[in-house]
Design an enzyme around this catalytic site. Sequence first.
Site, short mmCIF file in Angstrom:
data_model
loop_
_atom_site.label_atom_id
_atom_site.label_comp_id
_atom_site.label_asym_id
_atom_site.label_seq_id
_atom_site.Cartn_x
_atom_site.Cartn_y
_atom_site.Cartn_z
N GLY A 1 0.79 -1.23 0.00
CA GLY A 1 0.00 0.00 0.00
C GLY A 1 0.82 1.28 0.00
O GLY A 1 0.36 2.31 0.48
N ASN B 1 1.54 2.99 -2.62
CA ASN B 1 0.81 3.92 -3.50
C ASN B 1 -0.41 4.50 -2.79
O ASN B 1 -0.72 5.67 -2.95
CB ASN B 1 0.39 3.22 -4.80
CG ASN B 1 1.51 3.17 -5.81
OD1 ASN B 1 1.83 4.17 -6.45
ND2 ASN B 1 2.15 2.01 -5.93
N HIS C 1 0.61 0.27 -13.26
CA HIS C 1 1.33 -0.94 -13.67
C HIS C 1 2.83 -0.63 -13.77
O HIS C 1 3.22 0.39 -14.33
CB HIS C 1 0.80 -1.42 -15.03
CG HIS C 1 1.42 -2.70 -15.47
ND1 HIS C 1 1.04 -3.92 -14.94
CD2 HIS C 1 2.43 -2.94 -16.34
CE1 HIS C 1 1.79 -4.86 -15.49
NE2 HIS C 1 2.63 -4.30 -16.33
N ASP D 1 -4.39 -4.98 -18.48
CA ASP D 1 -3.35 -3.94 -18.69
C ASP D 1 -3.39 -3.34 -20.09
O ASP D 1 -2.35 -3.05 -20.69
CB ASP D 1 -1.95 -4.53 -18.42
CG ASP D 1 -1.80 -4.99 -16.97
OD1 ASP D 1 -2.45 -4.42 -16.08
OD2 ASP D 1 -1.03 -5.94 -16.72
C1 GRF Z 1 3.14 -1.32 -7.61
O1 GRF Z 1 4.45 -1.45 -8.03
C2 GRF Z 1 2.19 -1.37 -8.78
O2 GRF Z 1 2.75 -0.94 -9.97
C3 GRF Z 1 1.84 -2.82 -8.88
O3 GRF Z 1 1.85 -3.29 -7.56
C4 GRF Z 1 2.72 -2.51 -6.75
C5 GRF Z 1 1.99 -2.12 -5.52
O4 GRF Z 1 2.83 -1.56 -4.55
N1 GRF Z 1 0.60 -2.98 -9.59
P1 GRF Z 1 2.23 -0.91 -3.24
O5 GRF Z 1 1.32 -1.95 -2.60
O6 GRF Z 1 1.48 0.33 -3.63
O7 GRF Z 1 3.41 -0.60 -2.37
#
Ligand code: GRF
Length: 187
Positions: free
Chosen positions: A14, A16, A107, A143
């Site tokens: 998490g 992001n 992605h 995707d």
């Molecule tokens: C990210 O690298 C995203 O591109 C991929 O999964 C990862 C998630 O990372 N789809 P986080 O859980 O946000 O740290």
Amino acid sequence: MVKKNACVFISGNGSNLKSLILRSRDKSFPINISLVVSNKKNAKGIIHAKKNSIPYLIINTKKNDFENRILEEVKKYKISIICLAGYMKIISKKFIRIFSKKIINIHPSLLPKFKGINTFERVLINNESKTGCTVHYVNEKLDSGKIIVQKSFFIDKKDNIKTLKQKTQNLEYKAFSEAIINVYRYN
Ligand code: GRF
């Protein structure tokens, strides 16, 4: 500006999600994170929902009607956009049709290259000179939806899976915010 309600779907760390929560504190950022959905009960990212008092739903994907449960919650919180941030489950065509609003995904590759999983491994095996991340609309093909934002960097000879992941994720935080701003630029 009236902010839109966003829901973030996660399965893991998490990071992001964390970055979007921080960004959404800004008054001029178009969304508030109103709901978090995780398909893993032990996903580390849930901590960010808890710390920020954001309602969260842990969903058991073994149950046939799990997407209906998500749709109920999404309706309850008047969600205008779903942001997939490391959600490791494919969204069904039916879900896309019923939700009918915006769904975007981040992605870790320069789409259309390296759709699917294990992107960093494949980038290295293919001797790519550049890689990066893509934020795109979600459609019925994995995707493959319209690209909103892409950010790239040159690969160093010394890079390995771990360093590529770190570099890509640092770009992801910027790309996700920019993409959300772009999505709401004209509406
Ligand atoms: C990210 O690298 C995203 O591109 C991929 O999964 C990862 C998630 O990372 N789809 P986080 O859980 O946000 O740290």
